[in-house]
Design a protein around this motif. Structure first.
Motif, PDB file in Angstrom:
ATOM      1  N   PRO A 252      15.415  24.327 -26.728  1.00  0.00           N
ATOM      2  CA  PRO A 252      15.218  23.485 -25.541  1.00  0.00           C
ATOM      3  C   PRO A 252      13.972  23.833 -24.735  1.00  0.00           C
ATOM      4  CG  PRO A 252      17.326  24.634 -25.459  1.00  0.00           C
ATOM      5  CD  PRO A 252      16.673  25.034 -26.736  1.00  0.00           C
ATOM      6  N   GLU A 253      13.418  25.030 -24.890  1.00  0.00           N
ATOM      7  CA  GLU A 253      12.230  25.347 -24.109  1.00  0.00           C
ATOM      8  C   GLU A 253      10.957  24.847 -24.777  1.00  0.00           C
ATOM      9  OE1 GLU A 253      14.119  27.347 -25.767  1.00  0.00           O
ATOM     10  OE2 GLU A 253      13.138  29.160 -26.466  1.00  0.00           O
ATOM     11  N   GLY A 254      11.088  24.122 -25.892  1.00  0.00           N
ATOM     12  CA  GLY A 254       9.909  23.546 -26.545  1.00  0.00           C
ATOM     13  C   GLY A 254       9.442  24.386 -27.707  1.00  0.00           C
ATOM     14  N   ILE A 255       8.587  23.789 -28.547  1.00  0.00           N
ATOM     15  CA  ILE A 255       8.202  24.495 -29.774  1.00  0.00           C
ATOM     16  C   ILE A 255       7.379  25.744 -29.517  1.00  0.00           C
ATOM     17  CG2 ILE A 255       8.284  22.633 -31.468  1.00  0.00           C
ATOM     18  CD1 ILE A 255       5.267  22.282 -31.036  1.00  0.00           C
ATOM     19  N   MET A 256       6.739  25.814 -28.345  1.00  0.00           N
ATOM     20  CA  MET A 256       5.925  26.989 -28.098  1.00  0.00           C
ATOM     21  C   MET A 256       6.781  28.243 -28.045  1.00  0.00           C
ATOM     22  SD  MET A 256       2.963  25.950 -28.340  1.00  0.00           S
ATOM     23  CE  MET A 256       1.667  26.960 -27.668  1.00  0.00           C
ATOM     24  N   GLY A 257       8.089  28.048 -27.792  1.00  0.00           N
ATOM     25  CA  GLY A 257       9.003  29.180 -27.793  1.00  0.00           C
ATOM     26  C   GLY A 257       9.085  29.841 -29.165  1.00  0.00           C
ATOM     27  N   LEU A 258       8.722  29.089 -30.194  1.00  0.00           N
ATOM     28  CA  LEU A 258       8.805  29.628 -31.543  1.00  0.00           C
ATOM     29  C   LEU A 258       7.823  30.774 -31.765  1.00  0.00           C
ATOM     30  CD1 LEU A 258       9.132  26.401 -33.706  1.00  0.00           C
ATOM     31  CD2 LEU A 258      10.880  28.090 -33.248  1.00  0.00           C
TER      32      LEU A 258
ATOM     33  N   MET B 253       7.436  20.611 -21.850  1.00  0.00           N
ATOM     34  CA  MET B 253       7.198  19.937 -20.559  1.00  0.00           C
ATOM     35  C   MET B 253       5.849  20.242 -19.913  1.00  0.00           C
ATOM     36  SD  MET B 253       9.502  17.749 -20.206  1.00  0.00           S
ATOM     37  CE  MET B 253       9.875  17.061 -18.609  1.00  0.00           C
ATOM     38  N   SER B 254       5.705  21.379 -19.274  1.00  0.00           N
ATOM     39  CA  SER B 254       4.481  21.596 -18.519  1.00  0.00           C
ATOM     40  C   SER B 254       3.472  22.422 -19.313  1.00  0.00           C
ATOM     41  CB  SER B 254       4.800  22.288 -17.199  1.00  0.00           C
ATOM     42  OG  SER B 254       5.353  23.544 -17.460  1.00  0.00           O
TER      43      SER B 254
ATOM     44  N   ALA C  93       1.399  16.572 -19.432  1.00  0.00           N
ATOM     45  CA  ALA C  93       1.990  17.902 -19.252  1.00  0.00           C
ATOM     46  C   ALA C  93       1.397  18.574 -18.012  1.00  0.00           C
ATOM     47  CB  ALA C  93       1.745  18.765 -20.485  1.00  0.00           C
ATOM     48  N   LEU C  94       0.098  18.364 -17.839  1.00  0.00           N
ATOM     49  CA  LEU C  94      -0.593  18.962 -16.698  1.00  0.00           C
ATOM     50  C   LEU C  94      -0.030  18.411 -15.381  1.00  0.00           C
ATOM     51  CD1 LEU C  94      -4.228  19.680 -16.936  1.00  0.00           C
ATOM     52  CD2 LEU C  94      -3.643  18.331 -14.978  1.00  0.00           C
ATOM     53  N   VAL C  95       0.115  17.092 -15.328  1.00  0.00           N
ATOM     54  CA  VAL C  95       0.664  16.457 -14.126  1.00  0.00           C
ATOM     55  C   VAL C  95       2.099  16.915 -13.892  1.00  0.00           C
ATOM     56  CG1 VAL C  95       1.454  14.250 -13.225  1.00  0.00           C
ATOM     57  CG2 VAL C  95      -0.838  14.454 -14.172  1.00  0.00           C
ATOM     58  N   TYR C  96       2.865  17.013 -14.983  1.00  0.00           N
ATOM     59  CA  TYR C  96       4.242  17.465 -14.816  1.00  0.00           C
ATOM     60  C   TYR C  96       4.274  18.885 -14.251  1.00  0.00           C
ATOM     61  CZ  TYR C  96       9.077  18.504 -15.438  1.00  0.00           C
ATOM     62  OH  TYR C  96      10.366  18.862 -15.174  1.00  0.00           O
ATOM     63  N   GLY C  97       3.384  19.704 -14.735  1.00  0.00           N
ATOM     64  CA  GLY C  97       3.332  21.078 -14.257  1.00  0.00           C
ATOM     65  C   GLY C  97       3.058  21.161 -12.770  1.00  0.00           C
ATOM     66  N   ILE C  98       2.216  20.275 -12.266  1.00  0.00           N
ATOM     67  CA  ILE C  98       1.840  20.331 -10.851  1.00  0.00           C
ATOM     68  C   ILE C  98       2.875  19.669  -9.955  1.00  0.00           C
ATOM     69  CG2 ILE C  98       0.098  19.606  -9.167  1.00  0.00           C
ATOM     70  CD1 ILE C  98      -0.915  21.674 -11.054  1.00  0.00           C
ATOM     71  N   LEU C  99       3.299  18.467 -10.346  1.00  0.00           N
ATOM     72  CA  LEU C  99       4.142  17.682  -9.435  1.00  0.00           C
ATOM     73  C   LEU C  99       5.595  17.577  -9.865  1.00  0.00           C
ATOM     74  CD1 LEU C  99       2.006  14.602  -8.335  1.00  0.00           C
ATOM     75  CD2 LEU C  99       2.570  16.648  -7.076  1.00  0.00           C
TER      76      LEU C  99
ATOM     77  N   ALA D  75       1.956  20.791 -25.621  1.00  0.00           N
ATOM     78  CA  ALA D  75       1.761  19.351 -25.784  1.00  0.00           C
ATOM     79  C   ALA D  75       0.725  19.078 -26.868  1.00  0.00           C
ATOM     80  CB  ALA D  75       1.323  18.728 -24.458  1.00  0.00           C
ATOM     81  N   PHE D  76      -0.316  19.902 -26.910  1.00  0.00           N
ATOM     82  CA  PHE D  76      -1.350  19.720 -27.932  1.00  0.00           C
ATOM     83  C   PHE D  76      -0.761  19.862 -29.336  1.00  0.00           C
ATOM     84  CE2 PHE D  76      -4.330  21.829 -30.851  1.00  0.00           C
ATOM     85  CZ  PHE D  76      -5.272  20.832 -30.966  1.00  0.00           C
TER      86      PHE D  76
END
Lengths: 253, 288, 288
Positions: free
Chosen positions: C278-284, C232-233, C24-30, C238-239
């Motif tokens: 679609p924005e991931g579970i953290m959206g909850l 994603m990022s 997730a970290l790599v996706y966030g950067i690149l 992700a955790f």
């Protein structure tokens, strides 16, 4: 100038992004054949308004009436087919296609829209001639085989106008089509706008360049923080106290 | 022709159809798909189930298999309307795993044992020869090339290329991203279904592992190495990636290692593929 | 029984988290789908195993896995991703898959294709707490995961580097306006994220007591599903997604007996998330 025939009515449009009201109860209408300006400080909601008129965004509230028909729920491509063309503030040509193909892609919606007919050959002589005419009008004919992302900004702005023209529009929305251009380029696009208007196309312009607005537009809408603060002739608007505050206040604070 | 060569050429032909069909989705409409083996599998399994479980005659079964694969392709293409590129890549990987998982787990599809006794084409009651099958395969390859070509030079192709370049700009220019993305998924998966029928019928036996995720990677690699969006590129890619390992037989053990290295080097030095813009082969053709 | 399953699930989830958070970290950067991250994991497992065999110290083994994993990740970033940044994401995705294949195959060529084990009896002890059995190897995994995740928490939440990471992953322009050296940041992100993937390799190797070249296959793609679920990022997304999927998998096998293969569950769950959130579970449970 009074226009008794309305082509576009923006009725009480509100657009909310999360907690932010980007547009708040915007209400105006545009007469057929008008050149209409929209001005306002950065972040006032001008492009959001264009996105709502062209169908890229759906409003939170309110409706868009085009030729007396409510089109609020129609997708962008359907509005384009009804005759609403637009350009983008940050140009978005089809980067890997040639200038001619850029225009042919949009031009094709008149003939090949149906998934079955879309498999027909599109670059017939007749179509190419019509596209050539559009390209000549905007001054890109000599560059028609060039790949569009290799063109300088001024030509990419013309290309966007050409692409908007290809859909056979009744209205064209120009989103800062003059910005980033040289003096002579601005003059020639001004001339183009007047020409298009003479052909009966209604034009809505978002622009920071006030002299351009003053010269071209019959009426101007001023918005700030998503709200309409003035609507009237260019002369009225520049003398409006609220408008002066919106602009000068920002500058001199 | 020897059996080995015939089998090899049929395999190349099937993969050519697969890479050209994926090219319509990836190269024309710009929708990343890393799950193309799933469509291939759906074609193969539909055909296998229809012929072995319901005794439906060959041609009818083939027809229905293509219809099924097309419909599933449109359905599985729906996420492309909602999610962005990177999500789509991962979603299609997921589709591959899920489809493979379903074929592998349900007894209806033969489970881990797969499905056998899938019919070979017959003529006047006799099975056709392998060479005739080879001929039919390449007739279908030709058909796929023609479809790819017509799509590419038609307005549908231009509209797809426009969407690939800038979806929003296409939308406001009157080109419906929905219609043309789904159209590319429909045609791409229909052709993958065709490849599935050929495969199932030629092998006579299929199992879910034949359609695993690495197969999807290989098909996408064929498209990218050859040159996405071109027609010659994916054909070349299929020939290259199927035939190359045959030449490397003496160093069999290094095959996959070299494949990995090849993918990396190709992406760095020939990102548009051999036949794409600035590709080696394309430059040579242009020069001569 | 249920509690036992949950503990087992948390163990697996913790390992998933070590891989997925780096991804997730790599996706966030690149904005790269870094499939080769699982290659780092395989390399980490082998380096850790051999260090352990030589030094008999699990701590040294862990440090070696992290150090070599880090180096490997940085090398991939520098030699493969940097030259590809200007191209479309599909190009770096394929290059990444190429790196992953070449890594696994390289490992196979060097260390052989067979499963390697830790010396017998090292982590055989079992602890009975209430009705629950915790094996010593499980305890090792849990302790190292908790330590590693605490380290990730500290670095991403409490340091300047962490702040810069967040700034870049949310908005490139914002990163520029606070004058972050993006090249240095990419380097650090890979060094940092890869260290934990290397460690995860060692932990899985010791937990299941098997280290083999293809051990990265499942994590490579499952971790993609996990980051989609997490948004994603979003590192903490992700955790939580890792923990959730780890527990879900263990429960589905041990308690619910779901017929589908365990490894496709993450993708099925991902599809649900894509359909409804679609924005991931953290959206909850979004705060702002």
């Amino acid at each position: 100038m009074e226009h008794d025939k309305k082509i576009l009515e923006v009725c009480n449009i509100t657009k909310q992004f999360g907690g932010l009201k980007a547009l708040n109860g915007i209400d105006f209408s545009i007469g057929d054949g008008e050149i209409f300006g929209i001005v306002g400080p950065n972040g006032a909601g001008k492009t959001t308004l264009f996105n709502i008129i062209s169908g890229v965004l759906k409003p939170t509230n309110g409706s868009i009436i085009y030729k007396h028909k409510n089109i609020t729920k129609l997708g962008a491509y359907k509005r384009a087919r009804l005759g609403i063309g637009r350009t983008f503030q940050v140009v978005r040509p089809f980067a890997h296609l040639s200038v001619e193909e850029n225009v042919l892609a949009a031009y094709g919606i008149r003939f090949y829209y149906n998934p079955l007919t879309s498999f027909l050959k599109y670059n017939t002589d007749k179509h190419k001639k019509n596209v050539d005419d559009i390209l000549k009008m905007v001054g890109l004919y000599e560059l028609k085989d060039r790949v569009s992302n290799e063109l300088p900004l001024g030509f990419q702005r013309r290309l966007e106008i050409a692409r908007a023209l290809a859909v056979n529009p009744k209205i064209i929305l120009l989103d800062e089509s003059f910005s980033g251009l040289s003096f002579s380029e601005i003059e020639s696009i001004k001339k183009l706008v007047v020409d298009l208007n003479k052909r009966g196309i209604t034009i809505i312009i978002i622009e920071h360049n006030m002299p351009v607005i003053m010269e071209l537009c019959q009426r101007v809408l001023v918005i700030n923080y998503g709200k309409k603060i003035a609507l009237g002739s260019p002369e009225d608007v520049v003398n409006n106290r609220e408008v002066i505050e919106a602009y000068l206040g920002k500058k001199y604070n | 022709m020897g059996d080995y060569l015939t089998t090899l050429l049929i395999t190349v032909g099937i993969y050519t159809i697969l890479s050209l069909s994926l090219n319509i989705i990836v190269g024309y409409a710009g929708q990343i798909s890393l799950g193309h083996a799933a469509f291939w599998a759906i074609g193969a399994y539909s055909f296998a189930v229809l012929t072995t479980k319901y005794s439906i005659p060959f041609v009818e079964a083939a027809f229905f298999s293509i219809v099924i694969t097309t419909l599933v392709g449109i359905f599985l293409g729906l996420p492309s309307l909602r999610v962005s590129e990177d999500f789509l890549a991962i979603t299609t990987i997921g589709i591959n795993f899920i489809v493979q998982g379903i074929f592998n787990s349900f007894d209806y599809f033969g489970g881990a044992m797969g499905i056998g006794n899938i019919p070979f084409p017959t003529m006047h009651g006799d099975m056709i020869s392998n060479n005739t099958f080879l001929f039919i395969t390449y007739l279908l390859v030709a058909l796929t090339i023609i479809i790819s070509y017509i799509f590419k030079v038609s307005w549908a192709g231009l509209a797809s290329f426009a969407i690939k370049d800038d979806e929003l700009a296409a939308d406001v220019s009157g080109i419906s991203p929905v219609i043309f993305k789904l159209l590319s998924f429909a045609i791409g998966s229909a052709l993958a279904g065709l490849a599935g029928i050929l495969y199932a019928s030629f092998m006579g036996f299929i199992s879910a592992n034949d359609f695993s995720f690495p197969v999807s990677v290989a098909i996408l690699a064929m498209v990218m190495v050859g040159g996405e969006g071109t027609i010659l590129g994916p054909i070349f890619g299929a020939f290259l990636l199927i035939l190359l390992p045959e030449f490397f037989r003496p160093i069999h053990s290094y095959r996959m290692f070299l494949y990995g290295i090849l993918l990396v080097l190709m992406m760095i030095y020939q990102p548009n593929g051999f036949f794409g813009k600035k590709g080696i082969v394309w430059s040579m053709i242009k020069k001569s | 029984m249920l509690l036992q399953q949950i503990i087992n699930g948390l163990t697996i989830g913790g390992i998933y988290a070590l891989i997925a958070m780096g991804l997730a970290l790599v996706y966030g950067i690149l904005r790269i789908i870094h499939v080769a991250h699982a290659g780092v994991y395989v390399v980490g497992a082998y380096i850790g195993l051999y260090t352990f065999l030589i030094t008999h110290s699990f701590v040294l083994a862990a440090l070696a896995s992290m150090a070599v994993g880090s180096l490997f990740g940085v090398a991939v970033q520098k030699f493969v991703y940097l030259p590809l940044l200007k191209h479309s994401p599909i190009i770096s995705l394929i290059a990444s898959i190429g790196v992953f294949i070449a890594t696994q195959e390289g490992v196979r060529l060097i260390f052989g294709p067979y499963i390697k084990s830790f010396p017998s009896g090292i982590f055989d002890a079992q602890y009975h707490i209430g009705g629950i059995i915790i094996t010593q190897s499980q305890l090792v995994v849990l302790v190292f995961s908790v330590l590693a995740i605490s380290a990730i928490w500290f670095v991403t939440e409490k340091t300047k580097f962490g702040l810069a990471l967040k700034a870049v992953s949310q908005d490139m322009d914002m990163a520029e306006s606070v004058a972050i050296d993006s090249k240095k940041l990419m380097f650090l992100a890979f060094a940092f994220g890869s260290a934990f993937a290397g460690l995860a390799g060692l932990l899985v190797g010791s937990y299941f007591n098997s280290v083999y070249p293809a051990m990265g296959d499942v994590p490579a793609y499952k971790s993609l599903a996990i980051i989609v679920v997490g948004g994603m990022s979003n590192i903490w997304g992700a955790f939580w997604a890792s923990i959730f999927i780890g527990v879900l998998e263990t429960l589905s096998i041990g308690v619910f007996n779901i017929p589908l293969p365990r490894d496709s569950l993450a993708f099925i769950f991902m599809v649900f998330v894509l359909m409804f959130k679609p924005e991931g579970i953290m959206g909850l449970f979004k705060r702002n």
